[in-house]
Scaffold this motif. Structure first.
Motif, PDB file in Angstrom:
ATOM      1  N   LEU A 145      -9.774  -7.743   3.863  1.00 13.03           N
ATOM      2  CA  LEU A 145      -8.809  -7.278   2.870  1.00 13.03           C
ATOM      3  C   LEU A 145      -9.417  -7.292   1.465  1.00 13.03           C
ATOM      4  O   LEU A 145      -9.237  -6.349   0.677  1.00 13.03           O
ATOM      5  N   ILE A 189       0.843  -1.197   0.000  1.00 14.26           N
ATOM      6  CA  ILE A 189       0.000   0.000   0.000  1.00 14.26           C
ATOM      7  C   ILE A 189       0.878   1.247   0.000  1.00 14.26           C
ATOM      8  O   ILE A 189       0.840   2.048  -0.932  1.00 14.26           O
ATOM      9  N   SER A 245     -10.018  -4.041  -1.101  1.00 17.56           N
ATOM     10  CA  SER A 245      -9.443  -3.965  -2.441  1.00 17.56           C
ATOM     11  C   SER A 245     -10.523  -3.851  -3.516  1.00 17.56           C
ATOM     12  O   SER A 245     -10.458  -2.974  -4.387  1.00 17.56           O
ATOM     13  N   GLU A 280      -0.956 -10.200  -3.700  1.00 18.69           N
ATOM     14  CA  GLU A 280      -0.374  -8.954  -3.191  1.00 18.69           C
ATOM     15  C   GLU A 280      -0.073  -7.987  -4.328  1.00 18.69           C
ATOM     16  O   GLU A 280      -0.220  -6.768  -4.176  1.00 18.69           O
ATOM     17  N   ILE A 333      -3.187  -6.118  -5.089  1.00 14.00           N
ATOM     18  CA  ILE A 333      -3.411  -5.078  -4.076  1.00 14.00           C
ATOM     19  C   ILE A 333      -2.523  -3.869  -4.352  1.00 14.00           C
ATOM     20  O   ILE A 333      -2.972  -2.716  -4.298  1.00 14.00           O
ATOM     21  N   SER A 356      -9.851   6.568   0.887  1.00 18.16           N
ATOM     22  CA  SER A 356     -10.832   5.619   1.448  1.00 18.16           C
ATOM     23  C   SER A 356     -12.123   6.325   1.834  1.00 18.16           C
ATOM     24  O   SER A 356     -13.220   5.873   1.488  1.00 18.16           O
ATOM     25  N   ILE A 362      -3.823  -1.920  -7.310  1.00 14.93           N
ATOM     26  CA  ILE A 362      -5.006  -1.134  -6.966  1.00 14.93           C
ATOM     27  C   ILE A 362      -4.608   0.174  -6.290  1.00 14.93           C
ATOM     28  O   ILE A 362      -5.088   1.257  -6.653  1.00 14.93           O
ATOM     29  N   TRP A 363      -3.710   0.102  -5.310  1.00 13.56           N
ATOM     30  CA  TRP A 363      -3.330   1.314  -4.589  1.00 13.56           C
ATOM     31  C   TRP A 363      -2.499   2.264  -5.440  1.00 13.56           C
ATOM     32  O   TRP A 363      -2.590   3.488  -5.300  1.00 13.56           O
ATOM     33  N   THR A 400     -11.769  -0.383  -5.742  1.00 13.78           N
ATOM     34  CA  THR A 400     -11.674  -0.452  -7.205  1.00 13.78           C
ATOM     35  C   THR A 400     -13.010  -0.117  -7.851  1.00 13.78           C
ATOM     36  O   THR A 400     -13.082   0.689  -8.791  1.00 13.78           O
TER      37      THR A 400
END
Length: 478
Positions: free
Chosen positions: A192, A67, A196, A276, A279, A313, A282-283, A200
């Motif tokens: 989690l 992240i 994610s 991972e 993830i 967020s 995405i970030w 998205t």
């Protein structure tokens, strides 16, 4: 939108195509009993189902790395996404698979013993010291980050949360693996996934934000850093978790002690790294999208990626959804921090040859680790993060060379590990020579040339020393 979906598709395809190829090169033996059964002790060696082990492995390796790292890496532009995709498939997932499967083949041994077996005693002693330092740094980083976010959410003093998290870490480090980790982490894994997927979908349907706005194909090969920071080699240190991370080599043996069959290895180790990578992707995309580009990201970050997590967020999911997403970001480092200290305890137990079935012996090793961790929490977070990044990638280099040496000894296709090992060796040496804060501060051209020459010498020595010599010491093959 198209670029993001393409990157995700490449990661998923990498699991099914390249992951299967890597598994074939390694050569699994489905009839061979794993350490979960041959060394069952009810504490660290406990058989668990494939799905449960996968979720625990994903949470163990994730932390804030996939992240914070991608958010910081996003300052370079979409080039960061390319490194996440190709680094994850061809380096990170290979690294994680071999760190897990070599541990399975060697009775659940930790990375220092694996390095010692395949690279020599010098590598073992180096990794014993280096792995403990890395795990302490990880533990401290993964206390400070969630404590800071909890303080931001509640308005309470951060030191209160540091104390609470420390107490939890101590308990989780010494109790049997199936009591807390085995029971709670699958639930945390669901949280989690919510974080994610929810973020998205939110940015895709948002009327105020566009996914990867205004970026073209050429931008994926361009350094767009608004502060004129050089992409090479800093990007490959900044984005570790999500691409390739040495910390994972310390975590994979934890689940190697719980895997029920070697056929589960690709899903658990290679697959968790691909997860991972998604993830991280995405970030990285959210960081580039929510603030409208690299300049907006730089301004919105204010030097702390936690600000991006909080703003994105709550901005995309509202108060309740944002709270859940932030809670997921808080849980990630906590579920990696406790296993970092657990790994350190097990590495010390192997070094001192101290069985860990008795609680007093677990405490004897755990308490000094927590005392040192408490001292390190007093150091500035930014300083700890920089040292963590370098230590992390140096550990990845050692693990990749260990895997390469294993393949060389068995006359298998070692290049699947040797090429990423060579690349990451060049990255680490070039970074240390060029960094003004952590290294020699040499010009980048000189540092890169020196890195390339050093890598060529190291590669030649390892290949000549280990090729076709078979295994010595620990009996590995059934």
């Amino acid at each position: 939108m198209m670029w993001f979906l393409m990157c995700v598709g490449l990661l998923i395809g990498g699991y099914f195509i390249y992951g299967k190829f890597v598994e074939k090169v390694f050569g699994i033996n489905t009839q061979r009993q794993t350490p979960a059964f041959t060394k069952t002790d009810g504490v660290d060696f406990v058989p668990m189902s494939k799905g449960k082990v996968y979720l625990i492995q994903l949470l163990n390796i994730a932390g804030v790395g996939p992240i914070f790292g991608p958010i910081l890496g996003a300052l370079y532009g979409p080039a960061a996404m390319l490194w996440i995709v190709f680094g994850c498939i061809f380096a990170g997932a290979v690294h994680d698979y071999f760190s897990g499967m070599l541990s399975v083949r060697n009775n659940g041994q930790s990375v220092p013993n694996l390095a010692g077996k395949y690279l020599g005693k010098g590598a073992k002693h180096f990794m014993n010291v280096f792995a403990i330092i890395l795990l302490l740094l990880v533990g401290v980083v993964f206390i400070s980050a969630p404590a800071g976010l909890l303080g931001k959410l509640t308005g309470w003093d951060v030191s209160i949360f540091v104390g609470i998290i420390f107490t939890y870490y101590l308990i989780a480090t010494i109790v049997p693996v199936d009591k807390i980790i085995g029971r709670l982490y699958p639930f945390f894994g669901a949280l989690l996934l919510f974080m994610s997927i929810g973020l998205t979908i939110a940015i895709v349907v948002s009327s105020e934000h566009t996914l990867l706005p205004g970026f073209e194909a050429k931008d994926f090969l361009t350094n767009l850093n608004p502060n004129d920071m050089p992409l090479w080699p800093a990007l490959f240190i900044t984005i570790a978790c999500g691409a390739v991370s040495g910390f994972h080599a310390t975590q994979s043996p934890l689940m190697a002690r719980c895997v029920e069959n070697e056929s589960n290895g690709r899903f658990v180790f290679f697959g968790a790294m691909i997860g991972e990578g998604v993830i991280a992707l995405i970030w990285c995309a959210i960081a580039l999208s929510f603030f409208g580009g690299v300049q907006g990201l730089s301004d919105g970050m204010g030097g702390n990626p936690a600000n991006v997590v909080y703003e994105a967020s709550t901005g995309l999911l509202g108060a309740v959804g944002g709270f859940m997403a932030i809670l997921g970001v808080i849980i990630l480092p906590i579920t990696s921090g406790d296993t970092a200290f657990r790994s350190a305890r097990l590495i010390l137990s192997e070094f001192f040859k101290m069985p860990q079935t008795a609680l007093p012996k677990r405490l004897l090793l755990a308490i000094p680790l927590f005392v040192m961790g408490a001292i390190l929490t007093q150091v500035d977070f930014g300083v700890i993060w920089r040292y963590f990044g370098v230590a992390n990638q140096t550990t990845a280099v050692m693990m990749l060379w260990t895997a390469s040496a294993y393949l060389l000894r068995h006359n298998k296709l070692h290049w699947i590990c040797t090429i990423p090992a060579m690349f990451m060796t060049t990255v680490v040496i070039s970074f240390l020579l060029s960094s003004e804060t952590l290294g020699a501060g040499l010009p980048i051209t000189i540092s890169t040339i020196a890195g390339l020459i050093s890598t060529a010498i190291i590669s030649a020595l390892i290949i000549i020393k280990t090729k076709g010599k078979g295994d010595e010491g620990i009996i590995e093959e059934a």
